[in-house]
Design an enzyme around this catalytic site. Structure first.
Site, PDB file in Angstrom:
ATOM      1  N   ASN A 120      -5.699   7.805   5.715  1.00  0.00           N
ATOM      2  CA  ASN A 120      -4.316   7.693   5.249  1.00  0.00           C
ATOM      3  C   ASN A 120      -4.007   6.296   4.717  1.00  0.00           C
ATOM      4  O   ASN A 120      -2.919   5.770   4.895  1.00  0.00           O
ATOM      5  CB  ASN A 120      -3.330   8.104   6.348  1.00  0.00           C
ATOM      6  CG  ASN A 120      -1.897   8.333   5.870  1.00  0.00           C
ATOM      7  OD1 ASN A 120      -0.954   8.098   6.606  1.00  0.00           O
ATOM      8  ND2 ASN A 120      -1.716   8.769   4.651  1.00  0.00           N
ATOM      9  N   CYS A 125      -5.880  12.823   3.911  1.00  0.00           N
ATOM     10  CA  CYS A 125      -7.238  12.308   3.708  1.00  0.00           C
ATOM     11  C   CYS A 125      -7.764  11.827   5.053  1.00  0.00           C
ATOM     12  O   CYS A 125      -7.227  12.212   6.099  1.00  0.00           O
ATOM     13  CB  CYS A 125      -7.285  11.223   2.628  1.00  0.00           C
ATOM     14  SG  CYS A 125      -6.519   9.639   3.040  1.00  0.00           S
ATOM     15  N   ASP A 134     -13.749   9.451  -1.842  1.00  0.00           N
ATOM     16  CA  ASP A 134     -13.115   8.357  -1.107  1.00  0.00           C
ATOM     17  C   ASP A 134     -13.496   7.047  -1.801  1.00  0.00           C
ATOM     18  O   ASP A 134     -14.676   6.678  -1.829  1.00  0.00           O
ATOM     19  CB  ASP A 134     -13.604   8.355   0.342  1.00  0.00           C
ATOM     20  CG  ASP A 134     -12.827   7.388   1.219  1.00  0.00           C
ATOM     21  OD1 ASP A 134     -12.167   6.474   0.679  1.00  0.00           O
ATOM     22  OD2 ASP A 134     -12.891   7.543   2.448  1.00  0.00           O
ATOM     23  N   CYS A 165      -5.946   5.319   1.464  1.00  0.00           N
ATOM     24  CA  CYS A 165      -6.408   5.300   0.069  1.00  0.00           C
ATOM     25  C   CYS A 165      -5.877   6.481  -0.736  1.00  0.00           C
ATOM     26  O   CYS A 165      -4.952   6.344  -1.525  1.00  0.00           O
ATOM     27  CB  CYS A 165      -7.937   5.277  -0.002  1.00  0.00           C
ATOM     28  SG  CYS A 165      -8.705   3.786   0.633  1.00  0.00           S
ATOM     29  N   ARG A 166      -6.438   7.653  -0.496  1.00  0.00           N
ATOM     30  CA  ARG A 166      -6.127   8.812  -1.334  1.00  0.00           C
ATOM     31  C   ARG A 166      -4.791   9.451  -1.023  1.00  0.00           C
ATOM     32  O   ARG A 166      -3.988   9.702  -1.932  1.00  0.00           O
ATOM     33  CB  ARG A 166      -7.244   9.859  -1.200  1.00  0.00           C
ATOM     34  CG  ARG A 166      -8.584   9.363  -1.714  1.00  0.00           C
ATOM     35  CD  ARG A 166      -9.722  10.279  -1.338  1.00  0.00           C
ATOM     36  NE  ARG A 166      -9.983  10.172   0.098  1.00  0.00           N
ATOM     37  CZ  ARG A 166     -10.860  10.912   0.760  1.00  0.00           C
ATOM     38  NH1 ARG A 166     -11.544  11.844   0.120  1.00  0.00           N
ATOM     39  NH2 ARG A 166     -11.058  10.741   2.053  1.00  0.00           N
ATOM     40  N   SER A 167      -4.526   9.762   0.247  1.00  0.00           N
ATOM     41  CA  SER A 167      -3.299  10.508   0.550  1.00  0.00           C
ATOM     42  C   SER A 167      -2.015   9.711   0.287  1.00  0.00           C
ATOM     43  O   SER A 167      -1.049  10.288  -0.222  1.00  0.00           O
ATOM     44  CB  SER A 167      -3.324  11.092   1.965  1.00  0.00           C
ATOM     45  OG  SER A 167      -3.506  10.114   2.937  1.00  0.00           O
TER      46      SER A 167
END
Length: 149
Positions: A11, A8, A121, A13-15
């Site tokens: 690095n 993401c 995001d 939140c999402r990944s």
């Protein structure tokens, strides 16, 4: 050993959430990692809201540390999943050849083939955004785990 990388922007939140989810679905015969296309949060823990939503679902990701994606990741990883179109393009720009490019895929294309949907995001939103992202990534990671098992 099959190696999978989640990517993401920062690095945090999402990944890292995707990393934690996929690790929980695969055996120890797999390496799962995450990275960001930007270096804003290198060495940082995931966002507290990502940690909280992961814990809510029985996963612990607080030990993860942010790092930036590099061209060397193409040598290490077999599959690279981007969270959104911007991250996808940033990773592709670092690809050195067609083999590198073929490793990269938009993660939600697993759920919605060829649609190139973004995992939004959640950083600037509330807690529900993190839960929504968790659900999207959980569905995609089910498909990844099924394909690899």
């Amino acid at each position: 050993m099959t190696k999978i990388l989640m990517v993401c922007l920062g690095n945090i939140c999402r990944s890292p959430l995707a990393e934690g989810i996929l690790k929980s679905k695969l055996s120890n015969n797999f390496l799962v990692d995450s990275a960001g296309t930007a270096n804003y949060h290198t060495g940082s823990q995931p966002d507290p809201r990502s940690i909280a939503v992961a814990r809510k679902h029985g996963l612990e990701i607080s030990h993860l540390k942010g790092r930036q994606f590099t061209a060397n990741d193409f040598d290490t990883f077999d599959y690279i999943y981007a969270m959104d179109q911007s991250n996808y393009l940033n990773v592709i720009r670092l690809a050195r050849n067609e083999d590198d490019r073929n490793k990269v895929e938009m993660i939600l294309n697993l759920v919605h083939p060829n649609q190139d949907y973004d995992v939004p995001d959640p950083y600037y939103g509330g807690d529900q955004g993190f839960e929504n992202v968790y659900q999207m990534l959980d569905e995609a990671c089910d498909i990844i785990a099924e394909r690899l098992s």
